[in-house]
Design a protein around this motif. Structure first.
Motif, PDB file in Angstrom:
ATOM      1  N   SER A  31       0.854  -1.200  -0.150  1.00  0.00           N
ATOM      2  CA  SER A  31       0.136  -0.059  -0.226  1.00  0.00           C
ATOM      3  C   SER A  31       0.920   1.240  -0.127  1.00  0.00           C
ATOM      4  N   GLN A  32       0.406   2.500  -0.370  1.00  0.00           N
ATOM      5  CA  GLN A  32       0.994   3.485  -0.395  1.00  0.00           C
ATOM      6  C   GLN A  32       1.140   4.037   1.302  1.00  0.00           C
ATOM      7  N   ASN A  33       2.198   4.518   1.451  1.00  0.00           N
ATOM      8  CA  ASN A  33       2.587   4.762   2.838  1.00  0.00           C
ATOM      9  C   ASN A  33       1.790   5.945   3.496  1.00  0.00           C
ATOM     10  N   TYR A  34       1.698   6.234   4.646  1.00  0.00           N
ATOM     11  CA  TYR A  34       0.869   7.243   5.109  1.00  0.00           C
ATOM     12  C   TYR A  34       1.517   7.655   6.563  1.00  0.00           C
ATOM     13  N   PRO A  35       1.324   8.879   6.906  1.00  0.00           N
ATOM     14  CA  PRO A  35       1.059  10.156   5.955  1.00  0.00           C
ATOM     15  C   PRO A  35       2.117  10.144   4.881  1.00  0.00           C
ATOM     16  N   ASN A  36       1.825  10.824   3.632  1.00  0.00           N
ATOM     17  CA  ASN A  36       2.698  11.052   2.690  1.00  0.00           C
ATOM     18  C   ASN A  36       2.533  12.063   1.934  1.00  0.00           C
ATOM     19  N   PRO A  37       3.160  13.429   2.016  1.00  0.00           N
ATOM     20  CA  PRO A  37       4.499  13.498   2.673  1.00  0.00           C
ATOM     21  C   PRO A  37       4.427  13.421   4.216  1.00  0.00           C
ATOM     22  N   PHE A  38       5.708  13.045   4.746  1.00  0.00           N
ATOM     23  CA  PHE A  38       5.756  12.651   6.338  1.00  0.00           C
ATOM     24  C   PHE A  38       6.994  13.691   6.765  1.00  0.00           C
ATOM     25  N   ILE A  39       6.562  13.792   8.337  1.00  0.00           N
ATOM     26  CA  ILE A  39       7.441  14.260   9.248  1.00  0.00           C
ATOM     27  C   ILE A  39       7.241  13.702  10.521  1.00  0.00           C
ATOM     28  N   PRO A  40       7.696  12.947  11.386  1.00  0.00           N
ATOM     29  CA  PRO A  40       9.360  12.394  10.975  1.00  0.00           C
ATOM     30  C   PRO A  40       9.138  10.848  10.671  1.00  0.00           C
ATOM     31  N   GLU A  41       7.943  10.447  10.612  1.00  0.00           N
ATOM     32  CA  GLU A  41       7.770   8.980  10.620  1.00  0.00           C
ATOM     33  C   GLU A  41       6.571   8.841   9.713  1.00  0.00           C
ATOM     34  N   THR A  42       6.667   7.473   8.912  1.00  0.00           N
ATOM     35  CA  THR A  42       5.754   7.099   8.229  1.00  0.00           C
ATOM     36  C   THR A  42       5.443   5.559   8.277  1.00  0.00           C
ATOM     37  N   ASN A  43       4.075   5.306   8.012  1.00  0.00           N
ATOM     38  CA  ASN A  43       3.648   3.695   7.868  1.00  0.00           C
ATOM     39  C   ASN A  43       3.692   3.062   6.689  1.00  0.00           C
ATOM     40  N   ILE A  44       4.298   1.998   6.594  1.00  0.00           N
ATOM     41  CA  ILE A  44       4.241   1.315   5.332  1.00  0.00           C
ATOM     42  C   ILE A  44       3.409  -0.026   5.621  1.00  0.00           C
ATOM     43  N   ALA A  94      17.936  13.071   4.296  1.00  0.00           N
ATOM     44  CA  ALA A  94      17.738  14.637   3.880  1.00  0.00           C
ATOM     45  C   ALA A  94      16.270  14.478   3.492  1.00  0.00           C
ATOM     46  N   SER A  95      15.676  15.957   3.317  1.00  0.00           N
ATOM     47  CA  SER A  95      14.394  15.777   2.876  1.00  0.00           C
ATOM     48  C   SER A  95      14.523  15.419   1.174  1.00  0.00           C
ATOM     49  N   GLY A  96      13.214  14.656   0.763  1.00  0.00           N
ATOM     50  CA  GLY A  96      13.428  14.405  -0.576  1.00  0.00           C
ATOM     51  C   GLY A  96      12.483  13.131  -0.867  1.00  0.00           C
ATOM     52  N   VAL A  97      12.653  12.828  -2.132  1.00  0.00           N
ATOM     53  CA  VAL A  97      11.840  11.737  -2.627  1.00  0.00           C
ATOM     54  C   VAL A  97      12.602  10.305  -2.471  1.00  0.00           C
ATOM     55  N   TYR A  98      12.011   9.234  -1.818  1.00  0.00           N
ATOM     56  CA  TYR A  98      12.514   7.989  -1.311  1.00  0.00           C
ATOM     57  C   TYR A  98      11.497   6.906  -2.098  1.00  0.00           C
ATOM     58  N   PHE A  99      11.940   5.856  -2.469  1.00  0.00           N
ATOM     59  CA  PHE A  99      11.455   4.756  -2.685  1.00  0.00           C
ATOM     60  C   PHE A  99      11.370   3.836  -1.702  1.00  0.00           C
ATOM     61  N   TYR A 100      10.332   2.793  -1.608  1.00  0.00           N
ATOM     62  CA  TYR A 100      10.316   1.817  -0.711  1.00  0.00           C
ATOM     63  C   TYR A 100      10.109   0.500  -1.568  1.00  0.00           C
ATOM     64  N   ARG A 101      10.803  -0.583  -1.249  1.00  0.00           N
ATOM     65  CA  ARG A 101      10.624  -1.814  -2.169  1.00  0.00           C
ATOM     66  C   ARG A 101      10.358  -2.972  -1.249  1.00  0.00           C
ATOM     67  N   THR A 110       7.379  -1.643  -5.690  1.00  0.00           N
ATOM     68  CA  THR A 110       8.039  -0.489  -5.243  1.00  0.00           C
ATOM     69  C   THR A 110       6.971   0.835  -5.476  1.00  0.00           C
ATOM     70  N   LYS A 111       7.101   1.580  -4.330  1.00  0.00           N
ATOM     71  CA  LYS A 111       6.298   2.775  -4.332  1.00  0.00           C
ATOM     72  C   LYS A 111       7.080   4.031  -3.938  1.00  0.00           C
ATOM     73  N   LYS A 112       6.769   5.041  -4.385  1.00  0.00           N
ATOM     74  CA  LYS A 112       7.473   6.394  -3.811  1.00  0.00           C
ATOM     75  C   LYS A 112       6.623   7.273  -2.778  1.00  0.00           C
ATOM     76  N   MET A 113       7.659   7.902  -1.877  1.00  0.00           N
ATOM     77  CA  MET A 113       7.112   8.692  -0.683  1.00  0.00           C
ATOM     78  C   MET A 113       8.150   9.863  -0.657  1.00  0.00           C
ATOM     79  N   LEU A 114       7.466  10.667  -0.080  1.00  0.00           N
ATOM     80  CA  LEU A 114       8.321  12.267   0.127  1.00  0.00           C
ATOM     81  C   LEU A 114       8.401  12.483   1.898  1.00  0.00           C
ATOM     82  N   PHE A 115       9.791  12.661   2.313  1.00  0.00           N
ATOM     83  CA  PHE A 115      10.318  13.021   3.365  1.00  0.00           C
ATOM     84  C   PHE A 115      10.503  14.538   3.551  1.00  0.00           C
ATOM     85  N   LEU A 116       9.829  15.271   4.462  1.00  0.00           N
ATOM     86  CA  LEU A 116      10.133  16.564   4.598  1.00  0.00           C
ATOM     87  C   LEU A 116      10.842  16.732   5.951  1.00  0.00           C
ATOM     88  N   LYS A 117      11.713  17.764   6.117  1.00  0.00           N
ATOM     89  CA  LYS A 117      11.975  18.111   7.502  1.00  0.00           C
ATOM     90  C   LYS A 117      11.437  19.343   8.004  1.00  0.00           C
TER      91      LYS A 117
END
Length: 117
Positions: A31-44, A94-101, A110-117
């Motif tokens: 599934s898509q991670n949540y929340p997305n974008p996320f600060i400081p953690e996300t659930n997959i 760092a803040s940015g786009v990451y992929f989880y596989r 594989t899906k894409k997620m966005l990490f923000l600081k």
């Protein structure tokens, strides 16, 4: 836990049964991670129709492996894993786009997620 025997203060026994049904997924799903974008953690979250060996890894935009979240055997069912935005050495990325596989013996996704600081 299927059942519990409990006694009240006056000694009366009560049997409490768990009647919740366990639903086993019929297909592999990431599934898509949540929340997305996320600060400081996300659930997959992911679903497995049978027990399997699996890996769940995080990659940066350049394809470099940042973190191995799971490298283990998992039972069939629905699962949720938390990522805290840190790499394998414990340093916040760092803040940015990451992929989880996720990869099992027979599937990968594989899906894409966005990490923000």
């Amino acid at each position: 836990i299927l059942s519990i025997e409990a006694a009240s203060s006056d000694g009366v026994l009560a049997l409490v049964e768990n009647r919740a049904k366990v639903v086993i997924p019929t297909s592999f799903e990431l599934s898509q991670n949540y929340p997305n974008p996320f600060i400081p953690e996300t659930n997959i979250s992911f679903s497995l129709p049978n027990q399997t060996d699996l890996t769940l890894e995080i990659f940066n935009i350049l394809g470099k492996k940042v973190r191995v979240l799971i490298d283990d055997t998992f039972a069939a069912g629905h699962h949720v894993v938390m990522w805290d935005g840190r790499n394998d050495t414990g340093v916040e990325v760092a803040s940015g786009v990451y992929f989880y596989r996720i990869q099992t013996e027979t599937n990968f996704q594989t899906k894409k997620m966005l990490f923000l600081k």
